[in-house]
Design a protein around this motif. Structure first.
Motif, short mmCIF file in Angstrom:
data_model
loop_
_atom_site.label_atom_id
_atom_site.label_comp_id
_atom_site.label_asym_id
_atom_site.label_seq_id
_atom_site.Cartn_x
_atom_site.Cartn_y
_atom_site.Cartn_z
N ALA A 113 0.82 -1.13 -0.07
CA ALA A 113 0.21 -0.02 0.05
C ALA A 113 0.99 1.26 0.01
CB ALA A 113 -0.88 -0.20 1.38
N LEU A 114 1.94 1.33 0.86
CA LEU A 114 2.93 2.53 0.81
C LEU A 114 3.64 2.61 -0.58
CD1 LEU A 114 4.45 2.01 4.33
CD2 LEU A 114 2.39 3.45 3.69
N GLY A 115 3.95 1.44 -1.15
CA GLY A 115 4.64 1.55 -2.53
C GLY A 115 3.57 2.27 -3.49
N ALA A 116 2.40 1.87 -3.34
CA ALA A 116 1.29 2.42 -4.34
C ALA A 116 1.13 3.92 -3.96
CB ALA A 116 -0.20 1.82 -4.35
N ILE A 117 1.10 4.36 -2.79
CA ILE A 117 1.18 5.83 -2.34
C ILE A 117 2.16 6.58 -2.86
CG2 ILE A 117 0.73 7.48 -0.50
CD1 ILE A 117 -0.65 5.06 1.02
N ALA A 118 3.30 6.07 -2.88
CA ALA A 118 4.27 6.68 -3.18
C ALA A 118 4.49 6.98 -4.69
CB ALA A 118 5.60 6.06 -2.78
N ALA A 119 4.25 5.86 -5.47
CA ALA A 119 4.30 5.71 -6.85
C ALA A 119 3.21 6.68 -7.58
CB ALA A 119 3.70 4.36 -7.55
N LEU A 120 2.02 6.78 -7.00
CA LEU A 120 0.89 7.85 -7.69
C LEU A 120 1.23 9.07 -7.01
CD1 LEU A 120 -2.20 5.60 -7.10
CD2 LEU A 120 -0.73 5.77 -9.26
N THR A 121 1.80 9.17 -5.99
CA THR A 121 2.17 10.71 -5.61
C THR A 121 3.24 11.27 -6.35
OG1 THR A 121 1.65 10.49 -3.40
CG2 THR A 121 3.11 12.15 -3.80
N ALA A 122 4.31 10.45 -6.91
CA ALA A 122 5.25 10.91 -8.01
C ALA A 122 4.54 11.09 -9.19
CB ALA A 122 6.25 9.67 -7.97
N ILE A 123 3.63 10.25 -9.68
CA ILE A 123 2.87 10.41 -11.00
C ILE A 123 2.16 11.91 -10.81
CG2 ILE A 123 1.00 9.83 -12.29
CD1 ILE A 123 1.85 6.88 -11.68
N VAL A 124 1.48 12.13 -9.62
CA VAL A 124 0.76 13.32 -9.66
C VAL A 124 1.73 14.60 -9.48
CG1 VAL A 124 -0.56 15.12 -8.23
CG2 VAL A 124 -1.17 12.50 -8.39
N LEU A 125 3.05 14.44 -8.99
CA LEU A 125 4.15 15.37 -9.13
C LEU A 125 4.19 15.88 -10.74
CD1 LEU A 125 6.25 14.74 -6.16
CD2 LEU A 125 4.61 16.46 -6.11
N THR A 126 4.43 14.57 -11.58
CA THR A 126 4.89 14.76 -12.97
C THR A 126 3.76 15.93 -13.51
OG1 THR A 126 3.59 13.10 -13.85
CG2 THR A 126 5.91 12.65 -13.06
N GLY A 127 2.72 16.11 -13.13
CA GLY A 127 1.77 17.15 -13.79
C GLY A 127 0.56 16.32 -14.55
N LEU A 128 0.54 15.01 -14.21
CA LEU A 128 -0.20 14.00 -15.08
C LEU A 128 -1.82 14.38 -14.82
CD1 LEU A 128 -0.51 11.74 -17.29
CD2 LEU A 128 -0.42 10.29 -15.42
N ARG A 129 -2.56 14.59 -15.67
CA ARG A 129 -3.95 14.42 -15.14
C ARG A 129 -4.91 13.08 -15.20
NH1 ARG A 129 -1.92 18.14 -13.12
NH2 ARG A 129 -2.42 20.29 -12.93
N TYR A 130 -5.84 13.12 -14.50
CA TYR A 130 -6.58 11.87 -14.23
C TYR A 130 -7.93 12.15 -15.66
CZ TYR A 130 -9.47 8.28 -12.25
OH TYR A 130 -10.45 7.04 -12.06
N SER A 131 -7.52 11.66 -16.70
CA SER A 131 -8.55 12.14 -17.78
C SER A 131 -9.88 11.49 -17.68
CB SER A 131 -7.96 11.49 -19.17
OG SER A 131 -7.89 10.21 -19.41
N ASN A 132 -10.84 11.84 -18.14
CA ASN A 132 -12.25 11.36 -18.17
C ASN A 132 -12.40 9.90 -18.97
OD1 ASN A 132 -14.95 11.67 -17.71
ND2 ASN A 132 -15.64 11.75 -19.75
N ARG A 133 -11.51 9.61 -20.09
CA ARG A 133 -11.40 8.63 -20.83
C ARG A 133 -10.78 7.25 -19.69
NH1 ARG A 133 -8.95 9.58 -26.68
NH2 ARG A 133 -10.93 10.74 -27.51
N ALA A 134 -9.89 7.71 -19.10
CA ALA A 134 -9.15 6.73 -18.22
C ALA A 134 -10.17 6.44 -17.06
CB ALA A 134 -7.92 7.40 -17.44
N ASN A 135 -11.07 7.24 -16.53
CA ASN A 135 -12.18 7.20 -15.60
C ASN A 135 -13.22 6.17 -16.32
OD1 ASN A 135 -13.74 7.88 -13.20
ND2 ASN A 135 -15.03 8.76 -14.47
N ILE A 136 -13.43 6.43 -17.45
CA ILE A 136 -14.61 5.55 -17.98
C ILE A 136 -14.15 4.07 -18.09
CG2 ILE A 136 -15.79 5.04 -20.11
CD1 ILE A 136 -15.96 7.97 -20.61
N ALA A 137 -12.82 3.94 -18.66
CA ALA A 137 -12.14 2.63 -18.61
C ALA A 137 -12.16 1.72 -17.19
CB ALA A 137 -10.68 2.73 -19.46
N ILE A 138 -11.78 2.72 -16.16
CA ILE A 138 -11.51 2.14 -14.78
C ILE A 138 -13.12 1.57 -14.22
CG2 ILE A 138 -11.16 2.70 -12.49
CD1 ILE A 138 -8.65 4.36 -13.73
#
Length: 411
Positions: A113-138
């Protein structure tokens, strides 16, 4: 569809197991009660959004319709509640992922769980946005896996007989309190409806469309949750889910393990993994932006309002959010994190309903009693969670108010 995408997530994959460990077969009643309370709150949020269409939710509504202090409390509660929800999502992801690859025991759950939190925090820091298409797929993947769970588990649930749903009110020692506590836990599983309320400027006839969307989404989600809970309890019994509720956060995988269809556990886990990673990413994004907004209003330290060189990402706020989620997740107990989220979310929405009661007759879209019922039911259910949990919640509200008082003195 936007409502379903915002609501279906950690709740259905985790909270049904936590609720089953509390109320047993009474979980089915708790699912229905949670939906009714959430519908009242959703309609209050809708009319507030129609009259004050800004981002920030009850943080902004509190400032406008109540007092600045209550606005701050709403923002503080949002941060606490969603941080606990994010920790639950991380623990749920870890549990379902480990179940999918058949790693025994719950010991590795917290590190994963801590690894997932660290990885996704790093992704957010890159400026990546959570797109609507990704939301629909998930969301599509999550709904397919849940549909599979219901269909594949139905024969086993039917063969189990009605005795697995007795007594109707759950545990014999304290039946009504157990169902009320489970209702508070299940309520959190519906709380994505606030996303619908923010769409007032983007739909035709919002005063007609928004309430229909909220009620329609609630009905669909309630039927989905009832189906999943009924199959899970009917297939293996509530007592089989109860040990899972406290430590490992993959109760539906435990039920799917007994289905006759080969690979049921892996199919179910795939949808859960996708849903909870999506929830975790979305919450890190959302929480960091709320911190940014509160820092700009000087309710939080000024460094949290600083953006990166590209002027797109609040770096300090994002790092603080990741750290806070990791602290909650370190408990390793989804029963605690989800119960804490339930208390803080219920108090948060009590403030939402209170703000809706302050609307003038000209501003009000729905009868006043809806907001009154929402306020009373939120405050009532909030204190049915475990006493240690709501005492912690009250203490942290006090910490937030003390921080605000110190900030005002420093000014």
């Amino acid at each position: 569809m936007m409502g379903l995408g915002s609501i279906v997530g950690t709740g259905v994959f985790v909270s049904i197991g936590v609720a089953a460990g509390t109320a047993g077969s009474g979980t089915l009643i708790a699912v229905a009660i949670g939906a009714l309370v959430a519908t009242c709150n959703g309609l209050s949020s809708a009319q507030l959004a129609a009259n004050h269409p800004v981002s920030g939710g009850t943080y902004e509504y509190g400032y406008r319709y109540l007092t600045p202090t209550l606005g701050f409390v709403a923002g503080w509660l949002f941060l606490l509640a969603k941080t606990a929800s994010a920790a639950t999502a991380a623990l749920g992801f870890a549990s379902y992922a480990l179940n999918a690859i058949q790693v025994p025991g719950s010991a590795p759950v917290v590190p994963v769980a801590l690894g997932a939190i660290a990885a996704l925090t790093a992704i957010v820091l890159t400026g990546l946005r959570y797109s609507n298409r990704a939301n629909i797929a998930i969301v599509g993947l999550a709904l397919l896996s849940l549909g599979f769970f219901v269909v594949a588990g139905l024969p086993l649930a039917i063969s189990g007989g009605a005795e697995r749903f007795q007594p109707v009110w759950g545990g014999a020692d304290r039946p009504l309190p157990a169902v009320l506590e489970a209702s508070a836990l299940m309520f959190v599983a519906y709380t994505g409806y606030g996303r619908i309320a923010t769409l007032g400027e983007e739909v035709r006839e919002p005063s007609r469309t928004i309430p229909r969307a909220i009620i329609g989404a609630m009905v669909v989600v309630m039927v989905l949750y009832l189906s999943v809970a009924a199959v899970g309890i009917g297939a293996v019994g509530a007592e089989a889910l109860e040990p899972v509720a406290g430590q490992a956060a993959a109760p539906l995988a435990v039920a799917a393990r007994r289905f006759a269809v080969p690979g049921s556990e892996q199919i179910l886990s795939l949808g859960a993994i996708a849903a909870m990673l999506g929830v975790l990413l979305n919450l890190i994004l959302g929480l960091s932006r709320v911190l940014l907004a509160m820092a700009r209003k000087r309710d939080m330290p000024a460094p949290l309002a600083r953006l990166d060189a590209a002027r797109t990402t609040p770096t300090a706020a994002t790092l603080l959010v990741g750290l806070a989620i990791a602290v909650f997740a370190s408990s390793g107990n989804v029963g605690v994190t989800w119960s804490f989220s339930a208390f803080t979310v219920l108090v948060y929405y009590a403030l939402t309903n209170w703000a809706a009661l302050r609307l003038s007759a000209a501003e009000r879209l729905y009868p006043r009693w809806i907001s009154g019922a929402g306020l009373a039911s939120c405050l009532f259910l909030a204190f049915w969670v475990e006493q240690s949990v709501w005492l912690l919640g009250v203490a942290l509200i006090g910490v937030g108010l003390a921080w605000r008082a110190i900030r005002q003195q420093m000014r």
